[in-house]
Design a protein around this motif. Structure first.
Motif, PDB file in Angstrom:
ATOM      1  N   GLY A 249      29.798 -10.228 132.527  1.00  0.00           N
ATOM      2  CA  GLY A 249      28.715 -10.746 133.358  1.00  0.00           C
ATOM      3  C   GLY A 249      29.200 -11.366 134.651  1.00  0.00           C
ATOM      4  O   GLY A 249      28.390 -11.679 135.529  1.00  0.00           O
ATOM      5  N   SER A 250      30.513 -11.573 134.768  1.00  0.00           N
ATOM      6  CA  SER A 250      31.072 -12.160 135.997  1.00  0.00           C
ATOM      7  C   SER A 250      31.722 -11.105 136.890  1.00  0.00           C
ATOM      8  O   SER A 250      32.418 -11.449 137.843  1.00  0.00           O
ATOM      9  N   GLU A 251      31.467  -9.828 136.595  1.00  0.00           N
ATOM     10  CA  GLU A 251      32.024  -8.770 137.427  1.00  0.00           C
ATOM     11  C   GLU A 251      31.459  -8.871 138.851  1.00  0.00           C
ATOM     12  O   GLU A 251      30.268  -9.135 139.050  1.00  0.00           O
ATOM     13  N   GLY A 252      32.348  -8.684 139.829  1.00  0.00           N
ATOM     14  CA  GLY A 252      31.918  -8.742 141.223  1.00  0.00           C
ATOM     15  C   GLY A 252      31.968 -10.130 141.840  1.00  0.00           C
ATOM     16  O   GLY A 252      31.812 -10.271 143.056  1.00  0.00           O
ATOM     17  N   HIS A 253      32.178 -11.162 141.040  1.00  0.00           N
ATOM     18  CA  HIS A 253      32.253 -12.518 141.584  1.00  0.00           C
ATOM     19  C   HIS A 253      33.640 -12.760 142.196  1.00  0.00           C
ATOM     20  O   HIS A 253      34.603 -12.048 141.915  1.00  0.00           O
ATOM     21  N   ALA A 254      33.718 -13.807 143.013  1.00  0.00           N
ATOM     22  CA  ALA A 254      34.965 -14.097 143.740  1.00  0.00           C
ATOM     23  C   ALA A 254      35.700 -15.275 143.094  1.00  0.00           C
ATOM     24  O   ALA A 254      35.082 -16.195 142.534  1.00  0.00           O
TER      25      ALA A 254
END
Length: 274
Positions: A249-254
């Motif tokens: 669910g944290s894919e794409g976060h920095a």
């Protein structure tokens, strides 16, 4: 009367001589008997002496085999290897990481002790509950790593490669994979800090092998910086792998770096071997 007296004297002299002869013969016969007894005893003693000599020779051979036939004979003992004399080498690799192991060190110094010293040392070792000298070496392991540059977009189940390595005592941390590999079975302190910029959030997981150990959920959506850190005592087996990865669910976060400030960091230290 005067004629019979000399005859009587003669008979008495003959009788006395005969008695003396019988007495002498008896004494000689008794002496021979005693000599025979003595000879038999001497013969028996000689036989027993031969048996004792054989037994003594057998005992001496056994004592020489045991190395203790002579109490003055020197016996060699190994001198314990000092920790500062052990040279460490980087030869064993676990999953791409290098682990420090002490090489098998040959005996460098040998002391000689006599038999009495050996017995005293043996009694002392028994009183201490050990019958031999124990040589122990301490494995040193500690690492601290952060990010030299931000990760702008996290992938699914991505292992976080903390590439800014400040400490790596024992070479247990692999910066190419972001993995810590336990060099020995022991109690470790494993720490992580997860930091996010304002208006951002994410979740990372701390894993050991295939087991989830802990979650980190910093949330800066209120317009502020946020972080979460944990320090966990973990019993790890030799070869266990520990790392941080993206939570589903944290894919794409920095994941920010801020010039290597260690806002996002991963560290561990071996407290003691078990």
């Amino acid at each position: 009367m005067f004629v019979a007296l000399p005859i009587l004297v003669q008979w008495l002299l003959i009788l006395i001589a005969h008695c003396k002869a019988e007495t002498t013969d008896d004494k000689i016969a008794a002496m021979f008997r005693r000599l025979e007894v003595v000879e038999k005893k001497v013969e028996q003693v000689e036989k027993e002496n031969k048996v004792l000599k054989k037994e003594n020779k057998r005992i001496n051979e056994k004592l020489e085999t045991c190395g203790c036939a002579n109490s003055q004979k020197d016996i060699g003992f190994e001198e314990p290897v000092r920790a500062e004399d052990v040279q460490y080498t980087n030869e064993i690799k676990l999953n791409g990481t290098t682990s420090l192991r002490p090489p098998l060190s040959p005996i460098q110094n040998v002391k000689t002790l006599n038999f009495e010293d050996h017995k005293r040392n043996y009694r002392k070792s028994l009183s201490l509950g050990t019958s031999s000298t124990t040589i122990t070496t301490t494995t040193r392991m500690a690492f601290l790593a952060g990010l030299s540059k931000p990760i702008t977009s996290l992938g699914s189940h991505q292992a976080i490669n903390y590439d800014l390595v400040l400490t790596n005592e024992g070479q247990a941390y692999d910066s190419l994979r972001g993995h810590m590999v336990a060099p020995v079975r022991g109690l470790y302190l494993v720490s992580a800090c997860v930091f996010v910029d304002p208006n951002n959030y994410l979740a990372l997981d701390l894993f050991k092998n295939g087991q989830l150990i802990s979650n980190f959920f910093p949330d800066g959506r209120g317009g502020h910086y946020d972080s979460e850190s944990k320090t966990l005592p973990l019993v790890l087996e030799k070869g266990d792998i520990v790392w941080m990865r993206t939570h589903p669910g944290s894919e794409g976060h920095a994941l920010p770096a801020h010039g290597g400030s260690l806002y996002n960091s991963f560290s561990g230290v071996l407290l003691y071997e078990m």
